[in-house]
Design a protein around this motif. Structure first.
Motif, short mmCIF file in Angstrom:
data_model
loop_
_atom_site.label_atom_id
_atom_site.label_comp_id
_atom_site.label_asym_id
_atom_site.label_seq_id
_atom_site.Cartn_x
_atom_site.Cartn_y
_atom_site.Cartn_z
N GLU A 1 0.86 -1.18 0.00
CA GLU A 1 0.00 0.00 0.00
C GLU A 1 0.90 1.24 0.00
O GLU A 1 1.92 1.26 0.69
CB GLU A 1 -0.87 0.00 1.26
CG GLU A 1 -1.91 -1.10 1.30
CD GLU A 1 -3.04 -0.87 0.34
OE1 GLU A 1 -3.45 0.29 0.14
OE2 GLU A 1 -3.53 -1.87 -0.23
N PRO A 2 0.51 2.27 -0.74
CA PRO A 2 1.32 3.49 -0.70
C PRO A 2 1.25 4.12 0.69
O PRO A 2 0.24 4.01 1.37
CB PRO A 2 0.69 4.39 -1.76
CG PRO A 2 -0.65 3.82 -2.03
CD PRO A 2 -0.62 2.37 -1.64
N PHE A 3 2.33 4.77 1.11
CA PHE A 3 2.37 5.40 2.43
C PHE A 3 1.43 6.59 2.47
O PHE A 3 1.40 7.42 1.56
CB PHE A 3 3.81 5.86 2.73
CG PHE A 3 3.93 6.59 4.03
CD1 PHE A 3 3.86 5.88 5.23
CD2 PHE A 3 4.07 7.96 4.07
CE1 PHE A 3 3.95 6.54 6.45
CE2 PHE A 3 4.17 8.62 5.28
CZ PHE A 3 4.11 7.91 6.47
N LYS A 4 0.63 6.66 3.54
CA LYS A 4 -0.29 7.78 3.74
C LYS A 4 0.13 8.49 5.02
O LYS A 4 -0.04 7.96 6.12
CB LYS A 4 -1.72 7.28 3.86
CG LYS A 4 -2.24 6.67 2.58
CD LYS A 4 -3.64 6.13 2.74
CE LYS A 4 -4.04 5.44 1.46
NZ LYS A 4 -5.13 4.51 1.64
N PRO A 5 0.70 9.70 4.89
CA PRO A 5 1.15 10.41 6.09
C PRO A 5 -0.02 10.79 6.98
O PRO A 5 -1.10 11.15 6.50
CB PRO A 5 1.86 11.64 5.53
CG PRO A 5 1.37 11.80 4.15
CD PRO A 5 0.95 10.44 3.66
N PHE A 6 0.21 10.71 8.28
CA PHE A 6 -0.81 10.97 9.29
C PHE A 6 -0.27 12.00 10.27
O PHE A 6 0.91 11.98 10.61
CB PHE A 6 -1.13 9.65 10.01
CG PHE A 6 -1.96 9.80 11.25
CD1 PHE A 6 -3.33 9.90 11.17
CD2 PHE A 6 -1.36 9.82 12.50
CE1 PHE A 6 -4.09 10.03 12.32
CE2 PHE A 6 -2.11 9.95 13.65
CZ PHE A 6 -3.48 10.05 13.56
N LEU A 7 -1.14 12.88 10.73
CA LEU A 7 -0.77 13.86 11.75
C LEU A 7 -2.00 14.16 12.59
O LEU A 7 -3.07 14.44 12.05
CB LEU A 7 -0.27 15.15 11.08
CG LEU A 7 -0.08 16.38 11.96
CD1 LEU A 7 1.05 16.16 12.96
CD2 LEU A 7 0.21 17.60 11.11
N SER A 8 -1.86 14.05 13.90
CA SER A 8 -2.95 14.47 14.78
C SER A 8 -2.38 15.43 15.81
O SER A 8 -1.19 15.41 16.12
CB SER A 8 -3.61 13.28 15.46
OG SER A 8 -2.75 12.70 16.40
N LEU A 9 -3.23 16.28 16.34
CA LEU A 9 -2.84 17.33 17.27
C LEU A 9 -3.73 17.24 18.50
O LEU A 9 -4.95 17.08 18.38
CB LEU A 9 -3.00 18.69 16.59
CG LEU A 9 -2.77 19.95 17.40
CD1 LEU A 9 -1.35 20.00 17.93
CD2 LEU A 9 -3.06 21.17 16.56
N ARG A 10 -3.09 17.34 19.67
CA ARG A 10 -3.86 17.34 20.94
C ARG A 10 -3.35 18.46 21.81
O ARG A 10 -2.13 18.66 21.88
CB ARG A 10 -3.67 16.02 21.68
CG ARG A 10 -4.39 14.89 21.06
CD ARG A 10 -4.34 13.67 21.94
NE ARG A 10 -3.03 13.51 22.57
CZ ARG A 10 -2.25 12.45 22.47
NH1 ARG A 10 -2.63 11.42 21.79
NH2 ARG A 10 -1.09 12.39 23.06
N PRO A 11 -4.21 19.17 22.51
CA PRO A 11 -5.66 19.18 22.35
C PRO A 11 -6.05 19.95 21.09
O PRO A 11 -5.24 20.69 20.53
CB PRO A 11 -6.13 19.90 23.62
CG PRO A 11 -5.00 20.82 23.98
CD PRO A 11 -3.75 20.09 23.56
N VAL A 12 -7.29 19.80 20.67
CA VAL A 12 -7.75 20.49 19.46
C VAL A 12 -8.45 21.80 19.80
O VAL A 12 -8.64 22.64 18.93
CB VAL A 12 -8.67 19.60 18.58
CG1 VAL A 12 -7.90 18.42 18.03
CG2 VAL A 12 -9.89 19.15 19.34
#
Length: 118
Positions: free
Chosen positions: A30-41
């Motif tokens: 599968e192609p790489f899918k970059p992920f980013l999450s931020l806490r708190p929102v």
């Protein structure tokens, strides 16, 4: 000495089963899918108060970085400050501001948090 031979059809089947190119192809990666999450929102702070923000990202297989490849910024001018570790300091002026984190290795990937300063 008795010679024993295989029937032609058995020999043909044996060769067909071991012929190159007949292997079942591996499933493509599968192609790489970059992920980013931020806490708190979202957060509410007093004037001059601080808040630590955290970014979570994924990494391409086999890649390791010396530091997390993210860049922090406060979107609004005069909206406070944020350091390279994600520590935000609210301004002396009340208002609604936004903290943004962006991946340096995939600049199109970013996340934003809302900060209400009272």
């Amino acid at each position: 000495m008795l010679k024993r031979s295989l029937p032609f059809s058995t020999l043909l089947l044996a060769l067909a089963c071991t012929a190159p190119g007949d292997a079942v192809p591996a499933k493509p990666a599968e192609p790489f899918k970059p992920f980013l999450s931020l806490r708190p929102v979202a957060v509410s702070l007093a004037k001059g108060a601080t808040q630590a923000f955290q970014a979570e990202i994924n990494y391409p297989e086999g890649m390791r970085y010396m530091r997390q490849p993210v860049a922090w910024r406060v979107v609004e001018p005069e909206g406070g400050t944020i350091d390279g570790a994600g520590l935000y300091t609210a301004p002396a002026t009340a208002g609604t501001y936004h903290v943004q984190v962006k991946r340096e290795d995939f600049p199109e990937v970013s996340a934003t948090a809302t900060v209400a300063v009272k």
